[in-house]
Design a protein around this motif. Structure first.
Motif, PDB file in Angstrom:
ATOM      1  N   LEU A 129      -1.637  -0.775 -18.517  1.00 11.73           N
ATOM      2  CA  LEU A 129      -1.703   0.167 -17.399  1.00 11.73           C
ATOM      3  C   LEU A 129      -2.266  -0.577 -16.195  1.00 11.73           C
ATOM      4  O   LEU A 129      -3.376  -1.106 -16.237  1.00 11.73           O
ATOM      5  N   VAL A 130      -1.477  -0.648 -15.127  1.00 12.92           N
ATOM      6  CA  VAL A 130      -1.912  -1.296 -13.895  1.00 12.92           C
ATOM      7  C   VAL A 130      -2.613  -0.275 -13.012  1.00 12.92           C
ATOM      8  O   VAL A 130      -2.095   0.823 -12.806  1.00 12.92           O
ATOM      9  N   ILE A 131      -3.791  -0.638 -12.509  1.00 13.46           N
ATOM     10  CA  ILE A 131      -4.545   0.248 -11.624  1.00 13.46           C
ATOM     11  C   ILE A 131      -4.824  -0.481 -10.320  1.00 13.46           C
ATOM     12  O   ILE A 131      -5.482  -1.523 -10.310  1.00 13.46           O
ATOM     13  N   GLU A 132      -4.305   0.059  -9.220  1.00 13.62           N
ATOM     14  CA  GLU A 132      -4.538  -0.504  -7.894  1.00 13.62           C
ATOM     15  C   GLU A 132      -5.508   0.400  -7.137  1.00 13.62           C
ATOM     16  O   GLU A 132      -5.289   1.603  -7.033  1.00 13.62           O
ATOM     17  N   CYS A 133      -6.568  -0.173  -6.610  1.00 11.81           N
ATOM     18  CA  CYS A 133      -7.616   0.598  -5.937  1.00 11.81           C
ATOM     19  C   CYS A 133      -7.453   0.516  -4.422  1.00 11.81           C
ATOM     20  O   CYS A 133      -8.338   0.037  -3.709  1.00 11.81           O
ATOM     21  N   ASP A 134      -6.315   0.935  -3.919  1.00 10.95           N
ATOM     22  CA  ASP A 134      -6.032   0.868  -2.491  1.00 10.95           C
ATOM     23  C   ASP A 134      -5.826   2.266  -1.936  1.00 10.95           C
ATOM     24  O   ASP A 134      -5.158   3.091  -2.543  1.00 10.95           O
ATOM     25  N   GLY A 135      -6.373   2.500  -0.753  1.00 14.34           N
ATOM     26  CA  GLY A 135      -6.253   3.805  -0.137  1.00 14.34           C
ATOM     27  C   GLY A 135      -5.091   3.877   0.835  1.00 14.34           C
ATOM     28  O   GLY A 135      -4.305   2.938   0.965  1.00 14.34           O
ATOM     29  N   ASP A 136      -5.013   4.993   1.528  1.00 13.18           N
ATOM     30  CA  ASP A 136      -3.905   5.250   2.444  1.00 13.18           C
ATOM     31  C   ASP A 136      -3.811   4.192   3.534  1.00 13.18           C
ATOM     32  O   ASP A 136      -2.727   3.837   3.982  1.00 13.18           O
ATOM     33  N   LEU A 137      -4.966   3.650   3.975  1.00 17.20           N
ATOM     34  CA  LEU A 137      -4.986   2.623   5.009  1.00 17.20           C
ATOM     35  C   LEU A 137      -4.080   1.456   4.647  1.00 17.20           C
ATOM     36  O   LEU A 137      -3.386   0.895   5.487  1.00 17.20           O
ATOM     37  N   TRP A 138      -4.097   1.089   3.365  1.00 17.59           N
ATOM     38  CA  TRP A 138      -3.355  -0.102   2.937  1.00 17.59           C
ATOM     39  C   TRP A 138      -1.847   0.134   2.933  1.00 17.59           C
ATOM     40  O   TRP A 138      -1.078  -0.826   2.934  1.00 17.59           O
ATOM     41  N   HIS A 139      -1.437   1.368   2.894  1.00 17.62           N
ATOM     42  CA  HIS A 139      -0.010   1.662   2.912  1.00 17.62           C
ATOM     43  C   HIS A 139       0.533   1.726   4.336  1.00 17.62           C
ATOM     44  O   HIS A 139       1.733   1.730   4.542  1.00 17.62           O
ATOM     45  N   ARG A 140      -0.362   1.788   5.322  1.00 13.40           N
ATOM     46  CA  ARG A 140       0.079   2.034   6.693  1.00 13.40           C
ATOM     47  C   ARG A 140      -0.222   0.893   7.652  1.00 13.40           C
ATOM     48  O   ARG A 140       0.382   0.784   8.707  1.00 13.40           O
ATOM     49  N   THR A 141      -1.175   0.018   7.319  1.00 17.01           N
ATOM     50  CA  THR A 141      -1.510  -1.088   8.207  1.00 17.01           C
ATOM     51  C   THR A 141      -1.517  -2.390   7.434  1.00 17.01           C
ATOM     52  O   THR A 141      -1.334  -2.426   6.224  1.00 17.01           O
ATOM     53  N   SER A 142      -1.736  -3.467   8.150  1.00 13.23           N
ATOM     54  CA  SER A 142      -1.626  -4.786   7.523  1.00 13.23           C
ATOM     55  C   SER A 142      -2.750  -5.056   6.541  1.00 13.23           C
ATOM     56  O   SER A 142      -2.548  -5.712   5.527  1.00 13.23           O
ATOM     57  N   GLY A 143      -3.966  -4.586   6.830  1.00 14.14           N
ATOM     58  CA  GLY A 143      -5.079  -4.880   5.939  1.00 14.14           C
ATOM     59  C   GLY A 143      -5.483  -6.345   6.065  1.00 14.14           C
ATOM     60  O   GLY A 143      -4.796  -7.149   6.678  1.00 14.14           O
ATOM     61  N   PRO A 144      -6.595  -6.731   5.497  1.00 10.55           N
ATOM     62  CA  PRO A 144      -7.110  -8.085   5.672  1.00 10.55           C
ATOM     63  C   PRO A 144      -6.497  -9.124   4.730  1.00 10.55           C
ATOM     64  O   PRO A 144      -6.752 -10.308   4.894  1.00 10.55           O
ATOM     65  N   ASP A 145      -5.716  -8.709   3.746  1.00  6.23           N
ATOM     66  CA  ASP A 145      -5.181  -9.712   2.809  1.00  6.23           C
ATOM     67  C   ASP A 145      -3.666  -9.642   2.757  1.00  6.23           C
ATOM     68  O   ASP A 145      -3.037  -8.694   3.183  1.00  6.23           O
ATOM     69  N   GLY A 146      -3.092 -10.711   2.230  1.00  3.00           N
ATOM     70  CA  GLY A 146      -1.643 -10.745   2.050  1.00  3.00           C
ATOM     71  C   GLY A 146      -0.925 -11.271   3.272  1.00  3.00           C
ATOM     72  O   GLY A 146      -1.300 -10.994   4.401  1.00  3.00           O
ATOM     73  N   ASP A 147       0.107 -12.118   3.050  1.00  2.00           N
ATOM     74  CA  ASP A 147       0.853 -12.661   4.169  1.00  2.00           C
ATOM     75  C   ASP A 147       2.197 -11.961   4.324  1.00  2.00           C
ATOM     76  O   ASP A 147       3.048 -12.378   5.093  1.00  2.00           O
ATOM     77  N   VAL A 148       2.424 -10.885   3.562  1.00  2.00           N
ATOM     78  CA  VAL A 148       3.554  -9.990   3.803  1.00  2.00           C
ATOM     79  C   VAL A 148       2.917  -8.647   4.101  1.00  2.00           C
ATOM     80  O   VAL A 148       2.759  -7.819   3.217  1.00  2.00           O
ATOM     81  N   PRO A 149       2.480  -8.422   5.349  1.00  2.00           N
ATOM     82  CA  PRO A 149       1.560  -7.334   5.630  1.00  2.00           C
ATOM     83  C   PRO A 149       2.095  -5.937   5.404  1.00  2.00           C
ATOM     84  O   PRO A 149       1.514  -5.180   4.639  1.00  2.00           O
ATOM     85  N   PHE A 150       3.177  -5.550   6.060  1.00  2.00           N
ATOM     86  CA  PHE A 150       3.608  -4.161   6.017  1.00  2.00           C
ATOM     87  C   PHE A 150       4.461  -3.885   4.787  1.00  2.00           C
ATOM     88  O   PHE A 150       5.284  -4.687   4.385  1.00  2.00           O
ATOM     89  N   GLY A 151       4.250  -2.707   4.225  1.00  2.00           N
ATOM     90  CA  GLY A 151       5.027  -2.350   3.049  1.00  2.00           C
ATOM     91  C   GLY A 151       4.571  -3.053   1.788  1.00  2.00           C
ATOM     92  O   GLY A 151       5.214  -2.963   0.755  1.00  2.00           O
ATOM     93  N   ARG A 152       3.431  -3.737   1.867  1.00  2.00           N
ATOM     94  CA  ARG A 152       2.966  -4.536   0.725  1.00  2.00           C
ATOM     95  C   ARG A 152       2.782  -3.684  -0.524  1.00  2.00           C
ATOM     96  O   ARG A 152       3.254  -4.031  -1.599  1.00  2.00           O
ATOM     97  N   ASP A 153       2.076  -2.563  -0.363  1.00  2.00           N
ATOM     98  CA  ASP A 153       1.819  -1.726  -1.528  1.00  2.00           C
ATOM     99  C   ASP A 153       3.088  -1.056  -2.035  1.00  2.00           C
ATOM    100  O   ASP A 153       3.236  -0.833  -3.238  1.00  2.00           O
ATOM    101  N   ASN A 154       3.998  -0.724  -1.129  1.00  2.00           N
ATOM    102  CA  ASN A 154       5.266  -0.135  -1.568  1.00  2.00           C
ATOM    103  C   ASN A 154       6.056  -1.123  -2.413  1.00  2.00           C
ATOM    104  O   ASN A 154       6.674  -0.752  -3.412  1.00  2.00           O
ATOM    105  N   ILE A 155       6.054  -2.387  -1.997  1.00  2.00           N
ATOM    106  CA  ILE A 155       6.719  -3.425  -2.771  1.00  2.00           C
ATOM    107  C   ILE A 155       6.039  -3.573  -4.130  1.00  2.00           C
ATOM    108  O   ILE A 155       6.696  -3.660  -5.170  1.00  2.00           O
ATOM    109  N   GLN A 156       4.704  -3.596  -4.126  1.00  2.00           N
ATOM    110  CA  GLN A 156       3.975  -3.717  -5.390  1.00  2.00           C
ATOM    111  C   GLN A 156       4.336  -2.587  -6.341  1.00  2.00           C
ATOM    112  O   GLN A 156       4.603  -2.829  -7.527  1.00  2.00           O
ATOM    113  N   ASP A 157       4.354  -1.361  -5.841  1.00  2.00           N
ATOM    114  CA  ASP A 157       4.679  -0.215  -6.688  1.00  2.00           C
ATOM    115  C   ASP A 157       6.065  -0.373  -7.303  1.00  2.00           C
ATOM    116  O   ASP A 157       6.271  -0.097  -8.496  1.00  2.00           O
TER     117      ASP A 157
END
Length: 206
Positions: free
Chosen positions: A172-200
């Motif tokens: 079971l994969v658990i990601e601890c990211d809030g709404d902010l991470w789905h809408r803005t670049s956030g401080p990590d990752g070099d593929v900023p936008f849509g990162r969490d959508n891609i992960q999902d």
């Protein structure tokens, strides 16, 4: 500005025969970044991308495939194929193409590449923040997850997870990211936008 992007879409479709591979990638990236669904535009872009392929750089192919995987994954094979994974490119570009193909079902989760060895070697786990630690403590103290059943920073197809709980051969994969991470670049990752959508989408495909 929805009216602005409708106008851009109409104009892009009128000028489609004049768009280069970079133009296609930038247009698709912009619409995907903002989560704008425009099936007619993306179909036109994917059709044009097949014509510009000989002159397109790996970055353009990767960005276009990434954008299509977020909007209409069925179009990904028109612009990207498994053979593109053999082309020399950056780690980011390679992962974008790989993830797009995985989401599109053009390769299987069991598909392996030597490039993953390089990616995993370069991976440097990050320390859990307070929220992630709180989630872990809740899992252990309230849910009853055993210490040996939970691991952090497990890499799944080039994506680092926050926590993975493994029990009876299932994960079971658990990601601890809030709404902010789905809408803005956030401080990590070099593929900023849509990162969490891609992960999902990648986790679901796996």
């Amino acid at each position: 500005d929805e009216a602005l992007f409708r106008a851009i879409s109409r104009r892009a479709q009128v000028k489609m025969d004049h768009l280069s591979g970079r133009d296609i990638a930038n247009t698709a990236w912009a619409f995907a970044t903002l989560g704008i669904k425009d099936d007619a535009l993306f179909r036109a872009l994917s059709n044009r991308a097949t014509q510009t392929r000989p002159d397109s750089l790996p970055r353009d192919v990767a960005n276009t495939a990434w954008a299509l995987s977020l909007n209409n994954a069925d179009l990904v094979p028109k612009v990207c194929s498994e053979s593109d994974l053999q082309v020399e490119c950056s780690q980011t570009e390679w992962l974008q193409m790989y993830h797009a193909l995985l989401i599109a079902g053009a390769i299987t989760p069991e598909h392996s590449q030597d490039r993953f060895g390089e990616i995993n070697t370069r991976f440097r786990p990050s320390a859990a923040n307070k929220f992630e630690k709180d989630v872990r403590n809740w899992l252990v103290n309230e849910v009853g997850v055993k210490e040996e059943e939970i691991k952090g920073q497990v890499v799944v197809k080039g994506i680092a997870t926050d926590w993975v709980v493994e029990r009876n051969g299932r994960k079971l994969v658990i990601e601890c990211d809030g709404d902010l991470w789905h809408r803005t670049s956030g401080p990590d990752g070099d593929v900023p936008f849509g990162r969490d959508n891609i992960q999902d989408k990648v986790f679901a495909a796996c």
